[in-house]
Write a protein that holds these residues in place. Structure first.
Motif, PDB file in Angstrom:
ATOM      1  N   ILE A 272      10.716  11.888  14.325  1.00  0.00           N
ATOM      2  CA  ILE A 272      10.860  12.625  13.068  1.00  0.00           C
ATOM      3  C   ILE A 272       9.479  13.125  12.656  1.00  0.00           C
ATOM      4  N   SER A 273       9.455  14.187  11.916  1.00  0.00           N
ATOM      5  CA  SER A 273       8.180  14.777  11.510  1.00  0.00           C
ATOM      6  C   SER A 273       7.490  13.911  10.458  1.00  0.00           C
ATOM      7  N   VAL A 274       6.194  14.108  10.329  1.00  0.00           N
ATOM      8  CA  VAL A 274       5.427  13.402   9.299  1.00  0.00           C
ATOM      9  C   VAL A 274       5.990  13.764   7.928  1.00  0.00           C
ATOM     10  N   LYS A 275       6.309  15.044   7.728  1.00  0.00           N
ATOM     11  CA  LYS A 275       6.864  15.494   6.446  1.00  0.00           C
ATOM     12  C   LYS A 275       8.132  14.713   6.110  1.00  0.00           C
ATOM     13  N   THR A 276       9.032  14.598   7.079  1.00  0.00           N
ATOM     14  CA  THR A 276      10.276  13.860   6.864  1.00  0.00           C
ATOM     15  C   THR A 276      10.000  12.386   6.630  1.00  0.00           C
ATOM     16  N   ALA A 277       9.113  11.816   7.432  1.00  0.00           N
ATOM     17  CA  ALA A 277       8.779  10.397   7.273  1.00  0.00           C
ATOM     18  C   ALA A 277       8.230  10.124   5.878  1.00  0.00           C
ATOM     19  N   VAL A 278       7.318  10.973   5.419  1.00  0.00           N
ATOM     20  CA  VAL A 278       6.722  10.791   4.094  1.00  0.00           C
ATOM     21  C   VAL A 278       7.795  10.884   3.007  1.00  0.00           C
ATOM     22  N   GLU A 279       8.643  11.900   3.082  1.00  0.00           N
ATOM     23  CA  GLU A 279       9.700  12.049   2.075  1.00  0.00           C
ATOM     24  C   GLU A 279      10.631  10.844   2.059  1.00  0.00           C
ATOM     25  N   TRP A 280      11.043  10.409   3.235  1.00  0.00           N
ATOM     26  CA  TRP A 280      11.961   9.274   3.321  1.00  0.00           C
ATOM     27  C   TRP A 280      11.278   7.979   2.884  1.00  0.00           C
ATOM     28  N   LEU A 281      10.011   7.801   3.262  1.00  0.00           N
ATOM     29  CA  LEU A 281       9.301   6.588   2.856  1.00  0.00           C
ATOM     30  C   LEU A 281       9.168   6.512   1.338  1.00  0.00           C
ATOM     31  N   ILE A 282       8.897   7.646   0.722  1.00  0.00           N
ATOM     32  CA  ILE A 282       8.810   7.664  -0.740  1.00  0.00           C
ATOM     33  C   ILE A 282      10.155   7.277  -1.331  1.00  0.00           C
ATOM     34  N   ASP A 283      11.231   7.837  -0.798  1.00  0.00           N
ATOM     35  CA  ASP A 283      12.567   7.492  -1.279  1.00  0.00           C
ATOM     36  C   ASP A 283      12.879   6.006  -1.062  1.00  0.00           C
ATOM     37  N   ILE A 284      12.486   5.480   0.078  1.00  0.00           N
ATOM     38  CA  ILE A 284      12.752   4.078   0.410  1.00  0.00           C
ATOM     39  C   ILE A 284      11.983   3.142  -0.524  1.00  0.00           C
ATOM     40  N   THR A 285      10.723   3.470  -0.778  1.00  0.00           N
ATOM     41  CA  THR A 285       9.866   2.542  -1.519  1.00  0.00           C
ATOM     42  C   THR A 285      10.045   2.611  -3.023  1.00  0.00           C
ATOM     43  N   LEU A 286      10.573   3.715  -3.516  1.00  0.00           N
ATOM     44  CA  LEU A 286      10.739   3.841  -4.975  1.00  0.00           C
ATOM     45  C   LEU A 286      12.126   3.548  -5.414  1.00  0.00           C
TER      46      LEU A 286
ATOM     47  N   LYS B 109       0.836  -1.196   0.000  1.00  0.00           N
ATOM     48  CA  LYS B 109       0.000   0.000   0.000  1.00  0.00           C
ATOM     49  C   LYS B 109       0.877   1.255   0.000  1.00  0.00           C
ATOM     50  N   LEU B 110       1.907   1.278   0.852  1.00  0.00           N
ATOM     51  CA  LEU B 110       2.804   2.429   0.911  1.00  0.00           C
ATOM     52  C   LEU B 110       3.525   2.630  -0.421  1.00  0.00           C
ATOM     53  N   THR B 111       3.909   1.537  -1.055  1.00  0.00           N
ATOM     54  CA  THR B 111       4.573   1.624  -2.362  1.00  0.00           C
ATOM     55  C   THR B 111       3.628   2.207  -3.402  1.00  0.00           C
ATOM     56  N   ASP B 112       2.390   1.741  -3.405  1.00  0.00           N
ATOM     57  CA  ASP B 112       1.396   2.286  -4.346  1.00  0.00           C
ATOM     58  C   ASP B 112       1.189   3.781  -4.117  1.00  0.00           C
ATOM     59  N   TRP B 113       1.089   4.181  -2.860  1.00  0.00           N
ATOM     60  CA  TRP B 113       0.913   5.594  -2.534  1.00  0.00           C
ATOM     61  C   TRP B 113       2.117   6.400  -3.006  1.00  0.00           C
TER      62      TRP B 113
ATOM     63  N   ASP C 121       1.997  14.371  -2.496  1.00  0.00           N
ATOM     64  CA  ASP C 121       0.700  14.921  -2.072  1.00  0.00           C
ATOM     65  C   ASP C 121      -0.321  13.812  -1.834  1.00  0.00           C
ATOM     66  N   TYR C 122      -0.350  12.849  -2.725  1.00  0.00           N
ATOM     67  CA  TYR C 122      -1.264  11.722  -2.560  1.00  0.00           C
ATOM     68  C   TYR C 122      -0.914  10.938  -1.296  1.00  0.00           C
ATOM     69  N   PHE C 123       0.384  10.686  -1.111  1.00  0.00           N
ATOM     70  CA  PHE C 123       0.852   9.943   0.056  1.00  0.00           C
ATOM     71  C   PHE C 123       0.424  10.657   1.337  1.00  0.00           C
ATOM     72  N   LYS C 124       0.627  11.974   1.388  1.00  0.00           N
ATOM     73  CA  LYS C 124       0.250  12.743   2.576  1.00  0.00           C
ATOM     74  C   LYS C 124      -1.252  12.652   2.846  1.00  0.00           C
ATOM     75  N   LYS C 125      -2.064  12.709   1.792  1.00  0.00           N
ATOM     76  CA  LYS C 125      -3.521  12.602   1.963  1.00  0.00           C
ATOM     77  C   LYS C 125      -3.894  11.240   2.540  1.00  0.00           C
ATOM     78  N   LYS C 126      -3.247  10.197   2.069  1.00  0.00           N
ATOM     79  CA  LYS C 126      -3.567   8.848   2.519  1.00  0.00           C
ATOM     80  C   LYS C 126      -2.984   8.547   3.896  1.00  0.00           C
ATOM     81  N   TRP C 127      -1.994   9.315   4.325  1.00  0.00           N
ATOM     82  CA  TRP C 127      -1.323   9.107   5.609  1.00  0.00           C
ATOM     83  C   TRP C 127      -2.343   9.003   6.746  1.00  0.00           C
ATOM     84  N   ASN C 128      -3.346   9.847   6.729  1.00  0.00           N
ATOM     85  CA  ASN C 128      -4.331   9.870   7.811  1.00  0.00           C
ATOM     86  C   ASN C 128      -5.187   8.619   7.878  1.00  0.00           C
ATOM     87  N   SER C 129      -5.164   7.800   6.836  1.00  0.00           N
ATOM     88  CA  SER C 129      -5.929   6.561   6.875  1.00  0.00           C
ATOM     89  C   SER C 129      -5.175   5.441   7.596  1.00  0.00           C
TER      90      SER C 129
END
Length: 77
Positions: free
Chosen positions: A63-77, A30-34, A40-48
């Motif tokens: 770490i902040s949500v912003k940092t987590a989202v950026e790093w997760l995107i980097d990790i998963t792609l 799911k995180l990879t798909d996001w 922006d899409y990932f951040k919107k789905k974060w709350n789910s």
């Protein structure tokens, strides 16, 4: 960026990688798909995500949500 900052960042990034790998496979997918749909899409789905998952992926709020989202995107792609 100082050398110490780079080392610290790598440490946090490694912890985040471990946290994301500890999630169930379906959540990892799911995180990879996001991530593929963009930040922006990932951040919107974060709350789910369930509270414990958000806490794990922000390393307990270290770490902040912003940092987590950026790093997760980097990790998963």
């Amino acid at each position: 960026m100082y050398a110490d900052d780079d080392v610290a960042t790598k440490g946090w990034l490694n912890k985040l990688k471990k946290a994301s790998k500890a999630l169930p496979k379906s959540w990892q997918d799911k995180l990879t798909d996001w991530a593929k749909k963009g930040k922006d899409y990932f951040k919107k789905k974060w709350n789910s995500l369930l509270g414990w998952a958000k806490k794990a992926l922000t390393l307990g709020g270290a770490i902040s949500v912003k940092t987590a989202v950026e790093w997760l995107i980097d990790i998963t792609l």
